[in-house]
Each structure stands twice: as structure tokens, then as C-alpha cells.
Scaffold this motif. Structure first.
Motif, short mmCIF file in Angstrom:
data_model
loop_
_atom_site.label_atom_id
_atom_site.label_comp_id
_atom_site.label_asym_id
_atom_site.label_seq_id
_atom_site.Cartn_x
_atom_site.Cartn_y
_atom_site.Cartn_z
N LEU A 25 46.85 82.81 65.49
CA LEU A 25 45.52 83.01 64.89
C LEU A 25 45.17 84.48 64.71
O LEU A 25 44.10 84.79 64.17
N ALA A 26 46.02 85.38 65.15
CA ALA A 26 45.68 86.81 65.19
C ALA A 26 45.37 87.38 63.81
O ALA A 26 44.60 88.34 63.69
N HIS A 27 45.95 86.81 62.77
CA HIS A 27 45.75 87.38 61.43
C HIS A 27 44.44 86.93 60.79
O HIS A 27 44.09 87.41 59.69
N LEU A 28 43.69 86.04 61.43
CA LEU A 28 42.42 85.56 60.87
C LEU A 28 41.34 86.60 61.15
O LEU A 28 40.67 86.59 62.18
N GLN A 29 41.17 87.50 60.21
CA GLN A 29 40.31 88.65 60.44
C GLN A 29 38.84 88.30 60.57
O GLN A 29 38.08 89.02 61.20
N LYS A 30 38.42 87.21 59.97
CA LYS A 30 37.01 86.83 60.01
C LYS A 30 36.68 85.92 61.20
O LYS A 30 35.51 85.64 61.46
N SER A 47 50.10 70.79 68.25
CA SER A 47 50.88 71.53 69.24
C SER A 47 50.96 72.99 68.81
O SER A 47 50.53 73.38 67.72
N ASP A 48 51.57 73.85 69.64
CA ASP A 48 51.65 75.27 69.31
C ASP A 48 52.47 75.54 68.05
O ASP A 48 52.03 76.30 67.18
N PRO A 49 53.67 74.94 67.88
CA PRO A 49 54.41 75.19 66.63
C PRO A 49 53.65 74.68 65.40
O PRO A 49 53.64 75.34 64.36
N ALA A 50 53.00 73.52 65.53
CA ALA A 50 52.26 72.97 64.40
C ALA A 50 51.07 73.86 64.05
O ALA A 50 50.72 74.01 62.87
N LEU A 51 50.43 74.46 65.07
CA LEU A 51 49.32 75.35 64.79
C LEU A 51 49.80 76.58 64.04
O LEU A 51 49.13 77.07 63.11
N GLY A 52 50.98 77.10 64.42
CA GLY A 52 51.53 78.25 63.72
C GLY A 52 51.77 77.95 62.24
O GLY A 52 51.56 78.80 61.38
N HIS A 53 52.20 76.72 61.94
CA HIS A 53 52.42 76.33 60.54
C HIS A 53 51.08 76.11 59.83
O HIS A 53 50.92 76.51 58.67
N ASN A 101 37.55 75.14 66.05
CA ASN A 101 37.52 74.30 67.25
C ASN A 101 38.84 73.53 67.35
O ASN A 101 39.12 72.66 66.53
N LEU A 102 39.64 73.88 68.36
CA LEU A 102 40.93 73.22 68.61
C LEU A 102 40.95 72.56 69.98
O LEU A 102 42.01 72.40 70.58
N SER A 103 39.79 72.20 70.49
CA SER A 103 39.73 71.60 71.83
C SER A 103 40.38 70.22 71.84
O SER A 103 40.44 69.52 70.82
N GLN A 104 40.86 69.84 73.02
CA GLN A 104 41.46 68.52 73.24
C GLN A 104 42.62 68.25 72.28
O GLN A 104 42.69 67.21 71.62
N ASN A 105 43.54 69.19 72.21
CA ASN A 105 44.78 69.00 71.47
C ASN A 105 45.96 69.09 72.43
O ASN A 105 45.79 68.86 73.64
N SER A 106 47.11 69.44 71.92
CA SER A 106 48.31 69.50 72.76
C SER A 106 48.85 70.92 72.87
O SER A 106 50.05 71.13 72.99
N LEU A 107 47.97 71.91 72.84
CA LEU A 107 48.37 73.30 72.98
C LEU A 107 48.71 73.60 74.43
O LEU A 107 48.02 73.14 75.35
N SER A 108 49.76 74.40 74.65
CA SER A 108 50.19 74.69 76.02
C SER A 108 50.59 76.14 76.25
O SER A 108 50.80 76.55 77.39
N ASN A 109 50.74 76.93 75.18
CA ASN A 109 51.17 78.32 75.30
C ASN A 109 50.06 79.21 74.75
O ASN A 109 49.89 79.34 73.54
N LEU A 110 49.32 79.86 75.66
CA LEU A 110 48.17 80.65 75.24
C LEU A 110 48.60 81.85 74.40
O LEU A 110 47.92 82.22 73.43
N VAL A 143 45.51 63.94 63.96
CA VAL A 143 46.06 65.00 63.13
C VAL A 143 47.03 65.84 63.98
O VAL A 143 46.65 66.35 65.02
N PHE A 144 48.28 65.97 63.50
CA PHE A 144 49.25 66.80 64.22
C PHE A 144 49.69 68.00 63.40
O PHE A 144 50.40 68.86 63.91
N LEU A 145 49.22 68.08 62.14
CA LEU A 145 49.60 69.19 61.29
C LEU A 145 48.67 69.28 60.09
O LEU A 145 48.30 68.26 59.50
N VAL A 146 48.31 70.50 59.73
CA VAL A 146 47.62 70.76 58.46
C VAL A 146 48.62 71.52 57.59
O VAL A 146 49.01 72.65 57.94
#
Length: 793
Positions: A418-423, A382-388, A402-411, A357-360
Motif C-alpha cells: 500500500l506504500a505507493h497510495l499517496q492519498k 491474503s498478502d499476495p492477493a493484496l499486492g496484486h 478497510n481490510l479488517s477481518q481478512n487473511s493478512l499475516s505479514n505486516l 472476495v479473495f482478489l480485486v
């Protein structure tokens, strides 16, 4: 002439030889069998005889044995006597042998047996007699044998307590008949392995009223449909393995499941297509009891072009969806799953792992209105895909991600997405390659758990949210921990490069700390006590320096074993060499190693006391007098040993006390120096050379005098210099072996009045005749005459 042997007699002899040979072979085989004894039994009387190359059940089985493992041997036959003594056996594992025959009464004495495994052998038939006496049997596995069906009679009729049953085989199991499951009413798990199963008699499984989990491994869709028809009211969890649903017609045969009480459906190694998936989802949409759907190691042929099934307003009952290691053959053509938009609104827990999976799509994320748990680990995000994927409005009630073992590189970008996920309270972004950590990050305001393990972070900064209660930064490159987290209760910081425990002031509420496999050498009692609320500390697998302080603290601290989770096996001394490799709990150091300062101080004190004692004793015994005298004498000895006769300047050196000078100067000098012939005396007051060391003057004067005259009195024995003069004269007396000393007793001297340091005076007075000064004038003339005679002799 040789007699000819008749053919009948020859045949008879051959038979006799053959019988003898057979008996011998049988005896040898029996001896070999009796030697096959299993010696590997533990304290609970469980004997492990696996992989020993045994051909038979080993002898020596007694009533004490409760478990017997004979897997991976070469056993072919089980006789009725092999297990006769195993009356207390609870577990018998015989899988992976070559068993093809079992005597009818082989298991007759095993009434207490609870677990029997006969899988992966060569059994071609199954006998109800084998299981007749298994009144306690709970687990039975007969998979992987060569039987085609379960037998003529009711195989499991007497197994009233059976809860786990595994049967069938891959290639030869062909039929299931109605009487096969008679006697079984409740099962925790039933596995039917029958890839070639082509005959199922309707009603065969109806006798089982409740099956918690059934595993069906068949290839034929029609046979599967017949089986499922009998399970509608009994199965809670259905697991389908190694089957293909290619067409809609094949899938529609599963319509029979719609009214079932099934709560969980699993697919293992199942093939699905674009044609079969819509009808499959339609069937599941109508299974109102279905709560959980799982697909593992499955294959999808298609591009995701599915038509919607059923009315759009009908909600999908499934709440838990797990997709793991699903292969999409035309992955690069797969679409955005819009067809499932109306089926995902009730999902509360979704796991999609190892599925590339590279995008939801944002639209999908927004429809997951009930989603509380999302696991997208081991994918390609990846980071751009996570933002989308986590767009505004997505996952509104998400609690765990849980986003472990993906291609994220910019903390920083990850936190911002994810900052807007209040819960969101729990976030796992471990095993991504973040590297450096920025100084400031945005995070969900209610984040409590953060996993950053294995992300190549060299230093922690203010990017870590202060709201955390649990933080995992294990398996990084950290060399220190210097961030304040006032709410943190659990910290996992294993496999880094820390040399000390974190500062307790930064973590006031810490309850659990894991700091294994770092560079921690030790920790003190004060450090341990500084963590006021610590309930669990895991600090093993470090290179501990077992100093005396560390050993004293950790071995004597009350309740330390209740706090150290991995104590004592993971606490090993690395140094000093005397205890290297030993457990910290058992390490002992010597008194010198543990109290070196105290020992050195004690030795110094003892030496000082000894010196003081020597000084006191020396003073009491006048040893210093002798030392001074000896030193002076040694100095004198370095001079020419003997003065020549021509260098004699005086007839006598007079040793006297200053207090007796009036007698010496007014009487003795007048009497001797003005005598006829006159005698020349050496007096220290008159004849010592000014400026010369007094000891040298004494030595020179004695050596330049023919005699040494001692005027003894109470004053003499109190004079230090008189003693020197006496001692030097005494040395001369012994060195030159002559008689040079003349004693004049000016007044009576009591023995007690002579100090002990005047041992030479005592010795001279005991060995030499001395002159006493008389008080009567008549006797005085006689005294002077004797003295002159002594001086001139």
C-alpha cells in the motif's frame, strides 16, 4: 305420592340455572380483568406491560400515562372503554397479541397519539373509524394481520401528520385500490408487505407526492412494475425485498424507473442471474439521478459472463456501491468482472463485505479512478492477493481503506503493498493475524489513521509510521508502550496488559486516550498533568488500587469528570479490601490507612514527649533517687536476709558528710572508741573494703553494725551517699522491726533546707528523738553520756 314436574317448568328451571351461571362467570371474568393492572411505569409515565400473559387491556389507565407497551400478550379484543382514560397517550404498542376485533370507538379519545403499532395480530378487517381521531399520529404499523385489502373506505383519510406507514402481510394481502392512500401526501417511510399481492389499481400511490423511502416486498414483477409507475416522481429511495429477477424480460419491466427522481436503490434478499444483471445495469446506467446502489443478503446465479450494456462512453451515475453478504452459488467459476469496466469510473465509495472476495483484479483497481473509500472487510484477501489488487496505478485517489477481518499475516508486506497510495490517510487492518511486528515498515507517506486492533501483536516497534494522528492497537498482547509518535492525537490501547499510562513525553500532542480493560492499578496527578493537551481519557474497567494518594487526587482534582469519559461508573476499586467493589468516586479510607507515616511519626513524637515529661517530672520529684535506691535495695534483698549476731562487727555505722569528718574523726571517734569500755565504730573512710562496690559496702556495713548513727547537718542533706545510707537504714528499720537508727543533730537544720528526696529523714525526725550537739562544754559531757547509753542499749 310424588307429583310429576311438567316439562315446561323443568325447562324454565334449567334456563334460570344457566342464567345464574352465566352471570357468575361474567362477574369472575370482570374481576379477573380488573385485577390485570400494569404496575411497571417509569418516571416519564411510560408503562411496560409486555409479556405478562394479559387477556385484556389492563385497568387503571389514567390521563397521566404517556406510553403503554402491551406487546406479546394474549389480548383478543379492544373495547370502547379500555382506553377511554388514556387521553394523553403518545405511544401505544399492541403488536404480537391475538387481537381480532376492535370496537369502532376504541381509539376515540386518543387524539394525542403519535405512534400506534397493531402488527402481528389477527385482524381480518380494518375500519376507517379506528383512525378517525388520530390527528397527531405519525407512525402506524398494521403489518402481519389477516386482512386481504385495506377496506372499502379511505382508511388514512384523516391522518394528516402520518410520516411512517407499514402495511400488508405475507400470505393474505391481495389488493391495493385507488382510494387506499387518500389523505396522505408526504411520507418518510412506506412499507408494503405483499408477497401474494396480485392486484394493484393504477394510480393508487400517485396521491403521495413525496416518499423518502419505500420498501416494497412483492413477488410479482408485473405488479411491481405497476407500483413503480406511480412512484417515478415521488420516491427518493427504493428498497426491493424478496423478489427474483431471472430473465431479461422480467428485468426490462423495470424500464419504467429510468426517468425517476430516485437517488438510492436497495436490494434485500433479491435473486439475480447472469441473464438479468446486464439489463439491470443498463436500466441503472440510464437513471441519471441514481447515486447509491446497495445489495444485501442477495444471491447471484451465474459466473459473471455479462455482456456490456449501452454505449461504452456513457458513464455510470452510481457513486456509492454497497455489497454485503452476497452469495455466489458457483463462486469457483466466477470471472474477473471485465464486463463492468466501463461502469465503475465514477464510484467514490465502495463496500464489498462478507462476500468471499479473495482478489480485486488489477485492471478493475486501475479503473477506479474516483474511488476515495474502499471497504473490503470480512473477506478472504491474503498478502499476495493484496499486492496484486493494489497494483501500481490502482486507486489513485483512495483516502480510506478497510481490510479488517481478512487473511493478512505479514505486516511488512501489507505496508509495502500500500506504500505507493499517496492519498491514503486512513487504513483499517484490524482482526488480521499479524503476530510479530517487524522493526521497520513502509507505509503511505500521508497515513494519518491506522487500526491494528485484534491482530495478536505482543510489542510495538518502529514499524508504526510516525505520521499517525490516530492509532488503534486495542485487543492485543501489549505490556508496554514505548514508541514516539509526535503527531499522534488519539490513542486507543484498550484490552491489553499495560500497567501504567504511556509516557507523555512520547506523545506530546495526545488529545484522547483510551486504556480501558488493562492491568492499570492507578495513575497519579503528575502523570495526568504531564499530558498537556489531554481532553478525553477513558481508563475504566481496570483493577484500581485505591490508595490514599490515588483517591485524594481523583476525588479532588478539579474538572476530572470532564476528562474521564467513562467516569464514575467504570472506575471500581479492586483493593484494599475495605473498599473493594466500590466506585472510586465514593471510596473512603481511614486516617490510619491514608496517613500511616504521619500517624506513626506523631505517635513516636508523643512518646518522646511523654518520656521527656516523665524524665523532667522524675527529676523534679527526685524519682531517679528512689529508683536507684530501690534497685540497690532489691540487690541487697537477694542476699541472706539477716546477719547472725555473731557477725556483728561494729557497735555503730556512722553516716556523715565528708565535710563533717573533722568533728566525727577528732571528737566522736576519740570520745567513743577510747571510752571505757570502748565502742567500735564503722567509718567509710577507714573501714570500707577497697575495690568493692560502694553500695555493697554501705549495705554490708549497716548489716554488720548494731546501730546506725546519723550525723545530721546541712552538709549531710546535700550528700547523695548519705541519703543512700539513710534509706538503707530505713529499710532495715522496717524489715527487722527494730530501733537501729540514732540521729545526731550537729547543727540546726531548717525544714526547707531538707530536700524532698530526704522523705525518710523527715519521717525519722518526726517519729524519733534525736540528740542535739550542744555548743557549751558543760552540756557536751551530757551529750556523750546519752550517746553511749543509746549505742549500748
Amino acid at each position: 305420592m310424588l307429583k310429576k314436574i311438567k316439562p315446561s317448568r323443568m325447562t324454565e328451571n334449567i334456563w334460570r340455572i344457566w342464567i345464574i351461571y352465566t352471570v357468575i362467570i361474567a362477574k369472575v371474568s370482570e374481576e379477573r380483568a380488573t385485577k390485570q393492572v400494569c404496575p411497571l411505569c417509569d418516571a416519564a409515565h411510560f408503562c411496560d406491560c409486555s409479556s405478562l400473559g394479559l387477556n385484556t387491556i389492563p385497568s387503571g389507565i389514567t390521563s397521566e400515562i404517556t406510553g403503554l407497551k402491551l406487546t406479546h400478550n394474549k389480548i383478543e379484543h379492544i373495547s370502547e372503554n379500555d382506553l377511554r382514560s388514556g387521553v394523553n397517550l403518545r405511544v401505544l404498542l399492541l403488536q404480537s397479541n391475538q387481537i381480532w376485533t376492535i370496537d369502532e370507538d376504541s381509539f376515540h379519545s386518543l387524539g394525542k397519539l403519535e405512534h400506534l403499532d397493531l402488527s402481528n395480530n389477527n385482524l381480518t378487517r380494518l375500519s376507517p373509524t379506528w383512525f378517525r381521531d388520530f390527528v397527531s399520529l405519525q407512525h402506524l404499523d398494521i403489518r402481519g394481520n389477516f386482512y386481504a385489502e385495506l377496506g372499502e373506505g379511505a382508511l388514512f383519510l384523516n391522518l394528516k401528520n402520518l410520516r411512517n406507514l407499514h402495511l400488508g402481510n405475507k400470505d393474505r394481502f391481495l389488493a391495493i385500490r385507488q382510494q387506499d392512500f387518500e389523505g396522505i401526501t408526504v411520507l418518510e417511510q412506506l412499507e408494503i408487505q405483499g408477497e401474494k399481492l396480485h392486484w394493484y389499481e393504477q394510480g393508487s400511490l400517485k396521491s403521495i407526492r413525496n416518499i423518502n423511502h419505500i420498501i416494497i416486498n412483492v413477488r410479482g414483477i408485473s405488479v411491481l412494475s405497476s407500483i413503480l409507475g406511480d412512484l417515478v416522481n415521488s420516491v427518493i429511495c427504493l428498497e426491493l425485498r424478496n423478489i427474483a429477477f431471472r430473465t431479461e424480460n422480467e428485468t426490462m419491466l423495470l424500464n419504467i424507473m429510468i426517468p425517476s427522481v430516485m437517488k438510492k436503490l436497495l436490494f434485500r434478499n433479491v435473486l439475480l442471474t447472469d441473464e438479468s444483471i446486464p439489463s439491470m445495469m443498463g436500466i441503472m446506467a440510464n437513471m441519471r439521478q441514481l447515486v447509491e446502489l446497495e445489495a444485501e443478503d442477495c444471491t447471484l446465479q451465474g459466473t459473471g459472463q455479462w455482456s456490456e450494456q449501452g454505449p461504452a462512453d456513457k458513464s455510470f451515475p452510481v457513486k456509492v456501491l454497497t455489497i454485503w453478504n452476497v452469495s455466489i452459488e458457483t463462486f469457483y467459476l466466477f470471472t474477473d468482472l471485465y464486463a463492468v469496466l466501463n461502469l465503475i469510473g465514477n464510484l467514490t465509495k465502495v463496500t464489498v463485505g462478507n462476500t468471499k472476495v479473495f482478489l480485486v483484479p488489477c485492471l478493475i483497481s486501475k479503473r477506479l479512478l474516483s474511488l476515495e473509500y474502499l471497504d473490503l472487510s470480512d473477506n478472504l484477501l491474503s498478502d499476495p492477493a493484496l499486492g496484486h489488487s493494489a497494483c501500481m496505478g490502482a486507486w489513485p485517489v483512495l483516502n480510506t481503506l478497510n481490510l479488517s477481518q481478512n487473511s493478512l499475516s505479514n505486516l511488512k508486506m501489507t505496508g509495502k503493498s500500500l506504500a505507493h497510495l499517496q492519498k491514503l490517510a486512513q487504513l483499517d487492518i484490524s482482526q488480521n493475524n499479524f503476530g510479530q511486528m517487524p522493526e521497520v515498515c513502509d507505509w503511505p507517506e500521508n497515513l494519518k489513521y491506522l487500526n491494528l486492533s485484534g491482530t495478536q501483536i505482543p510489542k510495538l516497534t518502529g514499524c508504526i509510521p510516525p505520521t499517525l494522528e490516530v492509532l488503534d492497537v486495542s485487543s492485543n498482547n501489549l505490556i508496554e508502550f514505548r514508541i514516539e509518535l509526535p503527531l499522534l492525537r488519539e490513542l486507543y490501547i484498550a484490552q491489553n496488559k499495560l500497567k501504567a499510562l504511556p509516557d507523555a513525553a512520547l506523545l506530546p500532542n495526545i488529545v484522547a486516550l483510551t486504556i480501558t480493560r488493562n492491568k492499570l492499578n492507578s495513575f497519579s496527578k503528575e502523570e495526568h498533568k504531564s499530558f498537556k493537551n489531554m481532553k478525553r481519557l477513558e481508563a475504566g474497567d481496570n483493577n484500581f488500587i485505591c490508595s490514599c494518594e490515588f483517591l485524594s487526587f481523583i476525588q479532588s482534582e478539579a474538572g476530572i469528570a470532564n476528562v474521564l469519559a467513562d467516569w464514575p461508573e467504570n472506575y471500581i476499586c479492586d483493593s484494599p479490601s475495605a473498599v473493594r467493589g466500590k466506585q472510586v468516586e465514593a471510596a473512603q479510607l481511614s486516617l490510619m490507612e491514608c496517613h500511616q507515616t504521619l500517624v506513626v511519626s506523631s505517635i513516636c513524637i508523643l512518646l518522646l514527649l511523654l518520656i521527656l515529661l516523665v524524665v523532667i517530672v522524675g527529676y523534679k520529684l527526685h524519682a531517679f533517687w528512689y529508683m536507684k535506691m530501690t534497685w540497690s535495695w532489691l540487690q541487697a534483698k537477694r542476699k541472706p536476709q539477716k546477719v547472725q549476731t555473731k557477725d556483728i562487727c561494729y557497735d555503730a555505722f556512722v553516716s556523715y558528710s565528708e565535710r563533717d569528718s573533722e568533728w566525727v574523726e577528732n571528737l566522736m571517734v576519740q570520745e567513743l572508741e577510747y571510752a571505757n569500755p570502748p565502742l567500735k565504730l564503722c567509718l567509710h573512710k577507714r573501714d570500707f573494703m577497697p575495690g568493692k562496690w560502694i553500695v555493697d559496702n554501705i549495705i554490708d556495713s549497716i548489716e554488720k553494725s548494731h546501730k546506725t548513727l546519723f550525723v545530721l547537718s546541712e552538709h549531710f542533706v546535700q550528700s547523695e551517699w548519705c541519703k543512700y545510707e539513710l534509706d538503707f537504714s530505713h529499710f532495715r528499720l522496717f524489715d527487722e522491726n527494730n530501733d537501729t537508727a540514732i540521729l545526731i543533730l550537729l547543727e540546726p537544720i531548717q525544714g526547707k533546707a531538707i530536700p524532698k528526696r530526704f522523705c525518710n529523714l523527715r519521717k525519722l525526725m518526726n517519729t524519733k528523738t534525736y540528740l542535739e550537739w550542744p555548743l557549751e562544754e558543760v552540756q557536751q559531757q551530757v551529750f556523750w553520756s546519752k550517746l553511749k547509753e543509746a549505742l549500748t542499749s
